[in-house]
Write an enzyme that holds these catalytic residues in place. Sequence first.
Site, short mmCIF file in Angstrom:
data_model
loop_
_atom_site.label_atom_id
_atom_site.label_comp_id
_atom_site.label_asym_id
_atom_site.label_seq_id
_atom_site.Cartn_x
_atom_site.Cartn_y
_atom_site.Cartn_z
N TRP A 61 0.84 -1.21 0.00
CA TRP A 61 0.00 0.00 0.00
C TRP A 61 0.86 1.25 0.00
O TRP A 61 0.54 2.24 -0.66
CB TRP A 61 -0.97 -0.01 1.18
CG TRP A 61 -1.96 -1.12 1.10
CD1 TRP A 61 -2.13 -2.15 1.99
CD2 TRP A 61 -2.94 -1.35 0.06
NE1 TRP A 61 -3.14 -2.98 1.58
CE2 TRP A 61 -3.65 -2.51 0.39
CE3 TRP A 61 -3.28 -0.67 -1.11
CZ2 TRP A 61 -4.68 -3.02 -0.40
CZ3 TRP A 61 -4.30 -1.18 -1.90
CH2 TRP A 61 -4.99 -2.33 -1.55
N ASP A 73 -1.36 6.67 6.37
CA ASP A 73 -2.47 5.78 6.02
C ASP A 73 -2.66 4.82 7.19
O ASP A 73 -1.78 4.01 7.48
CB ASP A 73 -2.10 5.01 4.74
CG ASP A 73 -3.12 3.95 4.34
OD1 ASP A 73 -4.11 3.74 5.08
OD2 ASP A 73 -2.92 3.32 3.28
N LYS A 104 -11.70 -1.82 7.08
CA LYS A 104 -10.87 -2.73 7.85
C LYS A 104 -11.33 -2.78 9.30
O LYS A 104 -11.35 -3.83 9.91
CB LYS A 104 -9.39 -2.30 7.79
CG LYS A 104 -8.86 -2.05 6.38
CD LYS A 104 -8.75 -3.31 5.55
CE LYS A 104 -8.68 -3.07 4.06
NZ LYS A 104 -7.51 -2.38 3.57
C1 LIG Z 1 -7.04 -1.89 2.22
C2 LIG Z 1 -6.01 -0.84 2.27
C3 LIG Z 1 -5.94 0.17 1.29
C4 LIG Z 1 -6.84 0.21 0.08
O1 LIG Z 1 -8.13 0.54 0.43
P1 LIG Z 1 -9.25 0.77 -0.70
O2 LIG Z 1 -10.39 1.30 0.09
O3 LIG Z 1 -9.52 -0.55 -1.33
O4 LIG Z 1 -8.72 1.76 -1.67
C5 LIG Z 1 -4.97 1.13 1.44
N1 LIG Z 1 -4.13 1.14 2.48
C6 LIG Z 1 -4.17 0.18 3.43
C7 LIG Z 1 -3.21 0.22 4.57
C8 LIG Z 1 -5.12 -0.83 3.36
O5 LIG Z 1 -5.15 -1.78 4.31
#
Ligand SMILES: *Cc1c(COP(=O)(O)O)cnc(C)c1O
Length: 360
Positions: free
Chosen positions: A101, A171, A195
């Site tokens: 990511w 993030d 998540k």
């Molecule tokens: C799942 C995830 C993403 C991507 O999320 P989307 O909503 O599918 O764009 C980005 N960063 C992390 C750390 C993730 O776990």
Amino acid sequence: MGRVYNFSAGPAVLPEEVLMEAAAEMLDYNGTGMSVMEMSHRSKAYEQIITTAEKDLRDLMDIPDNYKVLFLQGGASQQFAMIPMNLMKNKKAAYIVTGQWAKKAYQEAKLYGDAVEVASSADKTFSYIPDCSDLPIPEDADYVYICENNTIYGTKFWQLPDTKGKTLVADVSSCFLSEPVDVTKYGVIYGGVQKNIGPAGVVICIIREDLITEDVLPGTPTMLRYKIHADNGSMYNTPPAYGIYICGKVFQWLKKRGGLGAMKEYNEKKAKVLYDFLDESKLFCGTVEKKDRSLMNVPFVTGSEELDAKFVKEAKAAGFENLKGHRTVGGMRASIYNAMPIEGVEKLVAFMKEFETRNA
Ligand SMILES: *Cc1c(COP(=O)(O)O)cnc(C)c1O
């Protein structure tokens, strides 16, 4: 069939109480005679939903007044572009690449300016967090970017990098609300909610006010400007209304459970059950350096691809779902977010012990 123990990395398990409440309110929300899905986002009832959600999130995370809370769409991945478009005033930023990511965010930023990789753990398949105490951060970098919890590899920054005075952007998709945070250490904290908080599609962005300006890269679409969303209270256009409503219910659930301090304690206790077993097992072993282990995503292997596949299959039959590791790393991964009860982890470990005996 009843509810399973769902170890999915995302979309992931949500609190049963929240799902039941949402089910009870499905046809008639709070005497309105309609579902939240059918309601105008400009209605009184909805205004109260989104205002309460923001207030509860501010309480939970102790968000200072000089930060805006934005409920946006496009998932976490849309932020990979929105961040450089809005923050790269000098067209330069430092990226710490600790997994897929982070790498995706880094590659996206390169479309908009000079994204510099200042540290990486790619040399050991992202199984650790690099030392970030003295990084070569460019003088003119607009920000330093991290992915705080690496969902796929199961690592977590337990210490934030020394950004040498630059704005930190994080993030936190897979560790959102799993522990208390000092918001003042960040310029931007953002995460997709699927998540640990709610239904996919909503992304929450907590951003310091001075970073929200009209001075964005030329050509930045209206919908991708933080200022537009901030000036309109996340209602420039129709927000992901139902998703935000579920997020709000999860915030209330977290408050009832004692807030993020209590959540952290519970998450530590829960993860310890699994890590302690992995450390003593003769069959299973964790894949991450101990000091960098995530409390949310726990990858492990048996050392044999055949046994891994057998384990995933038998675990599924026993009611433990989604234990297969990410397609790029193989093995297994148990995601044990806030809503995973400790009983789920204890039963999983009992099943692993039994599997180990049978396959010794
Ligand atoms: C799942 C995830 C993403 C991507 O999320 P989307 O909503 O599918 O764009 C980005 N960063 C992390 C750390 C993730 O776990």
